[in-house]
Structures are given as structure tokens and as C-alpha cells.
Design an enzyme around this catalytic site. Structure first.
Site, PDB file in Angstrom:
ATOM      1  N   ASP A 124       0.813  -1.228   0.000  1.00 60.52           N
ATOM      2  CA  ASP A 124       0.000   0.000   0.000  1.00 60.52           C
ATOM      3  C   ASP A 124       0.846   1.277   0.000  1.00 60.52           C
ATOM      4  O   ASP A 124       0.298   2.377  -0.073  1.00 60.52           O
ATOM      5  CB  ASP A 124      -0.979   0.001   1.185  1.00 60.52           C
ATOM      6  CG  ASP A 124      -0.270  -0.072   2.529  1.00 60.52           C
ATOM      7  OD1 ASP A 124       0.973   0.086   2.563  1.00 60.52           O
ATOM      8  OD2 ASP A 124      -0.955  -0.285   3.538  1.00 60.52           O
ATOM      9  N   ARG A 182      22.948   0.438  -1.541  1.00 61.75           N
ATOM     10  CA  ARG A 182      22.912  -0.843  -0.837  1.00 61.75           C
ATOM     11  C   ARG A 182      23.631  -1.888  -1.671  1.00 61.75           C
ATOM     12  O   ARG A 182      23.814  -1.702  -2.886  1.00 61.75           O
ATOM     13  CB  ARG A 182      21.450  -1.303  -0.673  1.00 61.75           C
ATOM     14  CG  ARG A 182      20.519  -0.258  -0.114  1.00 61.75           C
ATOM     15  CD  ARG A 182      19.101  -0.401  -0.692  1.00 61.75           C
ATOM     16  NE  ARG A 182      18.255   0.723  -0.291  1.00 61.75           N
ATOM     17  CZ  ARG A 182      17.430   0.713   0.748  1.00 61.75           C
ATOM     18  NH1 ARG A 182      17.312  -0.391   1.467  1.00 61.75           N
ATOM     19  NH2 ARG A 182      16.733   1.778   1.063  1.00 61.75           N
ATOM     20  N   ASP A 251      19.477  -6.083   0.473  1.00 61.63           N
ATOM     21  CA  ASP A 251      18.941  -4.740   0.213  1.00 61.63           C
ATOM     22  C   ASP A 251      18.944  -3.897   1.481  1.00 61.63           C
ATOM     23  O   ASP A 251      18.695  -2.687   1.411  1.00 61.63           O
ATOM     24  CB  ASP A 251      17.520  -4.810  -0.359  1.00 61.63           C
ATOM     25  CG  ASP A 251      16.602  -5.704   0.459  1.00 61.63           C
ATOM     26  OD1 ASP A 251      16.933  -6.897   0.611  1.00 61.63           O
ATOM     27  OD2 ASP A 251      15.584  -5.221   0.957  1.00 61.63           O
TER      28      ASP A 251
HETATM   29  P1  AMP Z   1      11.899  -3.844   3.972  1.00 60.31           P
HETATM   30  O1  AMP Z   1      11.432  -5.144   4.541  1.00 60.31           O
HETATM   31  O2  AMP Z   1      11.343  -2.653   4.674  1.00 60.31           O
HETATM   32  O3  AMP Z   1      13.372  -3.813   3.815  1.00 60.31           O
HETATM   33  O4  AMP Z   1      11.259  -3.753   2.521  1.00 60.31           O
HETATM   34  C1  AMP Z   1      11.485  -4.715   1.524  1.00 60.31           C
HETATM   35  C2  AMP Z   1      10.807  -4.289   0.234  1.00 60.31           C
HETATM   36  O5  AMP Z   1       9.400  -4.239   0.410  1.00 60.31           O
HETATM   37  C3  AMP Z   1      11.199  -2.919  -0.276  1.00 60.31           C
HETATM   38  O6  AMP Z   1      11.197  -2.976  -1.671  1.00 60.31           O
HETATM   39  C4  AMP Z   1      10.090  -2.034   0.250  1.00 60.31           C
HETATM   40  O7  AMP Z   1       9.946  -0.858  -0.518  1.00 60.31           O
HETATM   41  C5  AMP Z   1       8.890  -2.950   0.086  1.00 60.31           C
HETATM   42  N1  AMP Z   1       7.788  -2.604   0.999  1.00 60.31           N
HETATM   43  C6  AMP Z   1       7.715  -2.834   2.332  1.00 60.31           C
HETATM   44  N2  AMP Z   1       6.542  -2.397   2.847  1.00 60.31           N
HETATM   45  C7  AMP Z   1       5.841  -1.875   1.808  1.00 60.31           C
HETATM   46  C8  AMP Z   1       4.558  -1.253   1.673  1.00 60.31           C
HETATM   47  N3  AMP Z   1       3.727  -1.096   2.713  1.00 60.31           N
HETATM   48  N4  AMP Z   1       4.168  -0.849   0.440  1.00 60.31           N
HETATM   49  C9  AMP Z   1       4.981  -1.010  -0.621  1.00 60.31           C
HETATM   50  N5  AMP Z   1       6.188  -1.574  -0.571  1.00 60.31           N
HETATM   51  C10 AMP Z   1       6.634  -2.006   0.627  1.00 60.31           C
HETATM   52 MG    MG Z   2      14.668  -2.455   3.284  1.00 55.74          MG
END
Ligand code: AMP
Ligand code: MG
Length: 480
Positions: A124, A182, A251
Site C-alpha cells: 500500500d 545498498r 537490500d
Molecule cells: P523492507 O522489509 O522494509 O526492507 O522492505 C522490503 C521491500 O518491500 C522494499 O522494496 C520495500 O519498498 C517494500 N515494501 C515494504 N513495505 C511496503 C509497503 N507497505 N508498500 C509497498 N512496498 C513495501
Molecule cells: Mg529495506
């Protein structure tokens, strides 16, 4: 002092357009400031009164930017729990641009929770107040502990509900970092098959973070060596304070050597290498004790992206990469041992066996890691009881402590090396629950403690205590 950043520079978007998608933040009709980091704002040359004004709040949610700003969503790939995902990217984040701070350092201003982007993959694009405040608290605590990290400038409530397990109030975090490059950024560039893009990315990283590498015979190998050194030092610092990152996907590993992405992170209380907090890490891949080998694994993935730049001949490139990577363990061990000796108040002596024995005692007695080291400083000053009181096996501890005392530990060095206050899980939860309900007092009190972690102050006793027994097994969630 400027009223707003006169310019937001865009070196990333200009130099690496293949990795940047121009994008706008989702509009927020009634932004409300929850917390603002005044010292960081001043450090960036931002006027705090302006930041708190309606214009400043519109800046902090990405709606009102300097005319020539180029906000972008950044592309990256990544290994998530060991599986490669070729296209991740900023799904709910935006790089607003870069400011050059008072010390001449270029820093990204970046938003998290600013709405869907082309990388959202069904997400979202939003973030809830609790997790954004969690990043604010823990990143600022890490900074105060002297650990390289992204910083948090502000958390702004959007007034927009966010659907998670329940409906939660939404927020945008403004994050500051020396960059958002990253390992996964290099993986994305390498996946395109365009070696010249990888070279431009590497040149950008060298100029920005590791300029000495430019002077080396093989600048790209020197870049790899510099990232190995930065990450070995970083992960050693995590281990020394009991920090569990929780989601060390490629990442979420920076080229700068800053800690990034405070999702399911938490601090270990009782010393136990198998400690895992994240609800989705059921195999313990990112357990406390696994962090050094995981960092090394991630660095091997980084090397794979750079192989064509190391040498024309693939076999020769692999040999160079392996030779460099073999240094990680030694660098890590050296940094960790030096830090552990400081925690014990010891100089450069052969404390190795003593350290191993202590960790075995801490684990067997389920001793709170942070308060133990702080109490041990009192032991060095002649008051053994607070430390002794943490052990069931008193004879074992006394025997260890007698040998340690014989080495003449420096109590002042211990006080500088062992924090009193860390963002303990029960205190973070307490602050997040209260703030989500509109009461900011617990958050402010916790911040007071953790931004001066070595400075013991009356009235903050409960911030130095482990969680009460009824707090139970702590679980953190990735669905932030
Ligand atoms: P993270 O776990 O925060 O490192 O995120 C991993 C990936 O998921 C990244 O590409 C983030 O941008 C994407 N992501 C995490 N939460 C959301 C969200 N609520 N909406 C869109 N993308 C998300
Ligand atoms: Mg991340």
C-alpha cells in the site's frame, strides 16, 4: 540559517538515471508533527521553527520541495532470507534529494511511508505511526551509542488510516543517510547486464563514501575492501551492544557502512547467541550470533556484482574477490575483541580465554547483557554485589572475576564503553503504544534516556532495568 533547504541536490538521480524513477509523494491534507530531531535539523542547516510550520510539515511529507528538486524512487534488488528478488526498490519511500551539511557532508533526505511507487509490488506504500517511531527511537539510540547509522529527522502523522492486522494511524518518517546505496543497488545494476552502469555506480559510491579507493591500483577492488572494512567494524559494534538487526537482507546492507532499515530489530537482554525476535525468521537465519557470517555472505553477493570490474579474466576476478573476502573474519574479530576488552576495562592484553569463559557464564546464567557490563564497572571499583547478584552460579562468576580483577581493569574506560540505557523492548513497546494513542510523554522520556546512553542519571532507573518477567517472549513483525 536558511528557512528551507535552498537546494536539494540530485547527484544520484543525475548520475544514475537508470536506477531512479521520478516520483511524487502522496498528498497529505492535515499533517501533524509527532516528533522532530532538532539537533539533526540544525546540523543539516534546517530551521527548526520552519520545519514545525505548515510549510515545513509539507516539506516533511514530500509535498512542498524546492523548485528544482528531483524526488525519485530508487531501484534495487536483493537476497531476502537467501532468495534472490531481482526487483525490489523503494515501494513506499522516496529520495527527496541531498543536502550538504555544515561539515560539508552530502546526506540524503528520504521519506518512508510516502505512498505507492512503481516498486510497490501490491503493497500500500504506507507506514504506520508505531513502526516509524520505532525506527526513530532505535536509530537515534544507535547514533548516540556511537554506531554508524541512518538518522531520523522527524515523524509526521498523516491522519490516514493504514490497514495492517488492524487499522492503524499512518505516518511518514523523514530519514537522513550518507546515502541509500545498498548491496542490492549493485545487484540491480549487475542484473541489467550493463557493466558500464555498474562501473558508474561504483564510481559514484567511491566518490561518496570511499574516496581513497580512487587512488588504488584497482579502485573497484579497493572499494570492495573498504566496504568489507566498514561492515566488519559495523557488525562488531552491533554485537558489542547486543543489537539484533533482524532482517539482514542484501537490500538492507549499505555501501557506506551505516546501519539501515530498522524493521524487526531489537536488543538482546539475556545473553544468548540464538536470540531471534523477528516473527518471520523461523530458522534463525538472522539470529544475534549469525550476524557476522551473514554479513560475510552478503559481501560475497556484493563481490559477484563487481567481478567484471575486478579483472577481465573471470577466474582472476574470483581469486581477487576471495582473497579480499578472506580478510572479513580477521577484521571482524579484531574489532570485536578490541571492543570487548574495552567493555572489560582491559588494555591490549591476551584476554581471549577470559572473554570466552565470561560469555559461557553469561549464557548459562541467562544474565542480562547490558546491565551486567555496567555493573561490572562497579565491581572494578570494589563493589562486586550488583554484578554478582545476576548469577546463579556464584562460585563460577567469582572465580572468573578474581582472574579479571588481577588484570587491573580501568573502571572509567568501562563506563565509557558500557551503556546504561538501551532502547529495551518493553520500553519501546510502551512508548509506541502510548504515542499511537496520542500520549507522547513515555516516548520523550525514553528518548531522554537513550540519547545519552553512557550518562547515568537519577530518575531514569527503570530505563536501565531488564524487562519484567511477565513481558514474555518478545516478537517483532516485518509487516511494518
Ligand atoms: P523492507 O522489509 O522494509 O526492507 O522492505 C522490503 C521491500 O518491500 C522494499 O522494496 C520495500 O519498498 C517494500 N515494501 C515494504 N513495505 C511496503 C509497503 N507497505 N508498500 C509497498 N512496498 C513495501
Ligand atoms: Mg529495506
Amino acid at each position: 540559517m536558511s528557512v528551507q533547504p535552498a537546494v536539494l541536490q540530485d547527484s544520484f538521480a543525475r548520475e544514475l538515471p537508470e536506477l531512479a524513477v521520478r516520483w511524487q509523494a502522496q498528498a497529505v491534507s492535515d499533517p501533524q508533527l509527532i516528533v522532530c530531531n532538532e539537533s539533526l535539523a540544525a546540523n543539516l542547516g534546517l530551521d527548526v521553527d520552519w520545519l514545525r510550520s505548515p510549510d515545513g510539515l509539507q516539506f516533511l511529507v514530500g509535498a512542498r520541495l524546492p523548485d528544482d528538486a528531483t524526488p525519485v524512487a530508487q531501484a534495487y534488488a536483493g537476497h531476502q532470507f537467501g532468495g534472490f528478488v531481482p526487483r525490489l526498490g523503494d515501494g513506499r519511500a522516496l529520495l527527496l534529494g541531498e543536502v550538504v551539511d555544515a561539515k560539508g557532508r552530502r546526506r540524503d533526505i528520504h521519506l518512508k511511508g510516502s505512498g505507492q511507487t512503481p516498486f510497490a509490488r501490491g503493497g500500500d506504500g504506507l507506514a504506520a505511526v508505531g513502526p516509524m517511531l520505532r525506527e526513530y527511537i532505535v536509530s537515534e539510540a544507535m547514533h548516540a551509542l556511537g554506531i554508524p547509522t541512518t538518522r531520523s529527522l522527524a515523524v509526521v502523522a498523516t491522519g490516514r488510516p493504514v490497514q495492517r492486522e488492524t487499522l492503524l494511524p499512518g505516518a511518514v518518517l523523514a530519514r537522513v543517510a550518507s546515502s541509500h546505496l545498498r548491496v542490492g543497488t549493485f545487484q540491480y545494476a549487475a542484473m541489467t547486464g550493463d557493466v558500464e552502469l555498474v562501473r558508474r555506480l561504483a564510481d559514484h559510491a567511491i566518490a561518496r563514501h570511499h574516496p581513497a579507493a580512487a587512488e588504488a591500483d584497482n579502485p573497484y577492488l579497493a572499494l570492495f575492501d573498504a566496504v568489507i572494512a566498514a561492515q566488519a567494524a559495523l557488525v562488531a559494534r552491533w554485537m558489542l551492544v547486543g543489537f539484533v538487526h533482524g532482517v539482514m537482507n542484501t537490500d538492507n546492507m549499505t555501501i557506506s557502512g551505516e546501519t539501515i532499515d530498522y524493521g524487526p530489530c531489537a536488543f538482546m537482554e539475556a545473553y544468548e547467541p540464538a536470540t531471534v525476535f523477528s516473527s518471520i525468521d523461523s530458522w534463525g537465519r538472522y539470529a544475534y550470533g549469525n550476524q557476522p557470517p551473514v554479513a560475510e555472505w552478503n559481501l560475497a553477493r556484493f563481490a559477484e556484482t563487481l567481478l567484471p570490474l575486478f579483472a577481465d579474466d573471470q577466474e582472476a576476478a574470483v581469486a581477487l574477490a576471495m582473497e579480499s573476502l578472506s580478510v572479513f573474519r580477521r577484521r571482524y574479530d579484531t574489532a570485536w575483541s578490541a571492543g570487548m576488552r574495552a567493555k572489560l576495562g582491559l588494555g591490549p592484553s591476551d584476554a581471549g580465554p577470559l572473554i570466552d569463559e565470561l560469555l559461557a557464564l553469561l549464557q548459562a546464567n541467562r544474565v542480562d547483557y547490558t546491565s551486567f557490563f555496567r555493573h561490572l564497572g562497579e565491581h572494578a571499583r570494589g563493589n562486586p554485589e550488583p554484578a554478582r547478584g545476576l548469577f546463579a552460579d556464584l562460585a563460577g562468576f567469582d572465580s572468573w572475576a578474581a582472574r579479571w580483577r588481577a588484570l587491573g581493569p580501568d573502571a572509567a574506560l568501562m563506563d565509557r564503553s558500557n551503556p546504561v540505557y538501551i532502547p529495551r523492548n518493553h520500553l519501546v513497546e510502551e512508548a509506541l503504544v502510548a504515542a499511537t494513542g496520542g500520549d507522547l510523554a513515555p516516548l520523550e522520556q525514553l528518548m531522554t534516556a537513550v540519547v545519552a546512553p553512557f550518562d547515568e542519571r537519577p530518575g531514569l532507573e527503570r530505563y536501565a532495568e531488564p524487562a519484567p518477567d511477565d513481558f514474555g517472549d518478545y516478537r517483532t513483525f516485518c509487516g511494518t
